[in-house]
Write a protein that holds these residues in place. Sequence first.
Motif, mmCIF file in Angstrom:
data_model
loop_
_atom_site.group_PDB
_atom_site.id
_atom_site.type_symbol
_atom_site.label_atom_id
_atom_site.label_comp_id
_atom_site.label_asym_id
_atom_site.label_seq_id
_atom_site.Cartn_x
_atom_site.Cartn_y
_atom_site.Cartn_z
ATOM 1 N N GLU A 1 39.151 41.804 39.668
ATOM 2 C CA GLU A 1 38.795 42.422 40.945
ATOM 3 C C GLU A 1 40.040 42.688 41.782
ATOM 4 O OE1 GLU A 1 36.020 43.516 42.079
ATOM 5 O OE2 GLU A 1 34.499 42.679 40.748
ATOM 6 N N GLY A 2 41.065 41.848 41.627
ATOM 7 C CA GLY A 2 42.289 42.003 42.393
ATOM 8 C C GLY A 2 43.267 42.994 41.801
ATOM 9 N N GLY A 3 42.878 43.693 40.736
ATOM 10 C CA GLY A 3 43.731 44.720 40.163
ATOM 11 C C GLY A 3 44.833 44.205 39.267
ATOM 12 N N LEU A 4 44.615 43.067 38.622
ATOM 13 C CA LEU A 4 45.599 42.484 37.714
ATOM 14 C C LEU A 4 44.969 42.334 36.326
ATOM 15 C CD1 LEU A 4 46.947 39.772 40.185
ATOM 16 C CD2 LEU A 4 48.146 41.846 39.462
ATOM 17 N N PRO A 5 44.735 43.443 35.637
ATOM 18 C CA PRO A 5 43.981 43.385 34.378
ATOM 19 C C PRO A 5 44.653 42.588 33.275
ATOM 20 C CG PRO A 5 44.946 45.566 34.695
ATOM 21 C CD PRO A 5 45.122 44.819 35.984
ATOM 22 N N GLY A 6 45.992 42.655 33.157
ATOM 23 C CA GLY A 6 46.680 41.917 32.106
ATOM 24 C C GLY A 6 46.479 40.413 32.246
ATOM 25 N N LYS A 7 46.713 39.911 33.444
ATOM 26 C CA LYS A 7 46.527 38.478 33.691
ATOM 27 C C LYS A 7 45.051 38.093 33.557
ATOM 28 C CE LYS A 7 50.586 37.819 36.625
ATOM 29 N NZ LYS A 7 51.099 37.400 37.957
ATOM 30 N N SER A 8 44.167 39.000 33.976
ATOM 31 C CA SER A 8 42.738 38.736 33.851
ATOM 32 C C SER A 8 42.344 38.522 32.396
ATOM 33 C CB SER A 8 41.945 39.905 34.443
ATOM 34 O OG SER A 8 40.569 39.791 34.133
ATOM 35 N N LEU A 9 42.801 39.407 31.512
ATOM 36 C CA LEU A 9 42.438 39.295 30.102
ATOM 37 C C LEU A 9 43.031 38.050 29.456
ATOM 38 C CD1 LEU A 9 42.726 43.047 29.091
ATOM 39 C CD2 LEU A 9 40.634 41.714 29.350
ATOM 40 N N GLN A 10 44.202 37.628 29.923
ATOM 41 C CA GLN A 10 44.769 36.377 29.428
ATOM 42 C C GLN A 10 43.845 35.204 29.765
ATOM 43 O OE1 GLN A 10 48.751 35.961 30.984
ATOM 44 N NE2 GLN A 10 49.502 37.800 29.933
ATOM 45 N N CYS A 11 43.304 35.213 30.979
ATOM 46 C CA CYS A 11 42.399 34.137 31.377
ATOM 47 C C CYS A 11 41.100 34.182 30.582
ATOM 48 C CB CYS A 11 42.090 34.234 32.873
ATOM 49 S SG CYS A 11 43.465 33.752 33.924
ATOM 50 N N TYR A 12 40.590 35.381 30.361
ATOM 51 C CA TYR A 12 39.373 35.492 29.547
ATOM 52 C C TYR A 12 39.626 34.992 28.125
ATOM 53 C CZ TYR A 12 36.331 37.914 32.865
ATOM 54 O OH TYR A 12 35.519 38.220 33.925
#
Length: 312
Positions: free
Chosen positions: A256-267
């Motif tokens: 949601e915060g516009g950080l897709p790379g870091k988001s996918l790492q967390c997923y």
Amino acid sequence: MPNLPLVSIITPSYNQAAFIEQTIQSVLDQGYPNLEYIIVDGASSDGSQKIIKKYEDKLAWWVSEPDHGQAEAINKGMAHANGTIAAWLNSDDYYLPGAIAAAVAALNAAPGTGLVYGEVLAVDGAGQKINTLRYKDWNLKDLMCFNIIGQPAVFFRKEIFERAGRLDTHYHCMLDHQLWLRMAELAPIHYVAELWAAARYHAAAKNIAQAPEFGREAYQVADWMRDQPGLADLYQRDRAKILAGVHRFNGRYLSEGGLPGKSLQCYARSFLAYPPTPLRDWKRILFTMFSLVGFNQIEPVYRRYQQKQQTK
């Protein structure tokens, strides 16, 4: 009103002049006859005080002075609250009609319950519907796995709030979830499948402007649970699900915060910990993957899909 418990509503406020009047009116227009309303403003500089003063004859107490954040403001307001049932409503959110009466009825119907929560309408800065946030009848274990309930639709017994130790002022984003955990440790919580409140998602809202901070504090909450005497055994028993839950939570906020790379790492970390947990967000993960490779035009399509799903 001898047959209806006194309900105390606290509104912490800071520079939300664009929204606070709707918040105030949504509380005062509830029609609940045994209500005290308290506003704690953090010395706003945008004209909020002028709006609050319009309603001061209907307030039990209000103040405008510097503070150290939302948790301190809510604790300050609760110190002036006399109700047996309480809640707080942020100054950019608002109640839907009948919310307070419905929450009181739910608590009265279950005397052992410490906290009840309803559904939340997500709206944008202009008040347009984004989607409806629906939950399940979760318990302490579910909260430990970072199933998040919508704070604007939460009402609780003041006595449970006091026993839990009030809000921890070290938290600025996860202050509510950490409190719900402490309260759920003391008494059962209960879900009512009714729309009680609206939460506003706009550029200046914490859940947008400070998205990475939510994840950072979520990991702090996970570490705190691990060392809490009343939660440590549950933590060890369900450690994989809890870690999957906190990684998923962080992934959603980073997306949601516009950080897709870091988001996918967390997923990915969530999947390694306990695969069923992140799979609940498969649509969000696909959207995030498209965002990563530059297909940002997928976002309005995703938003329209969300809205369409809510109308079915």
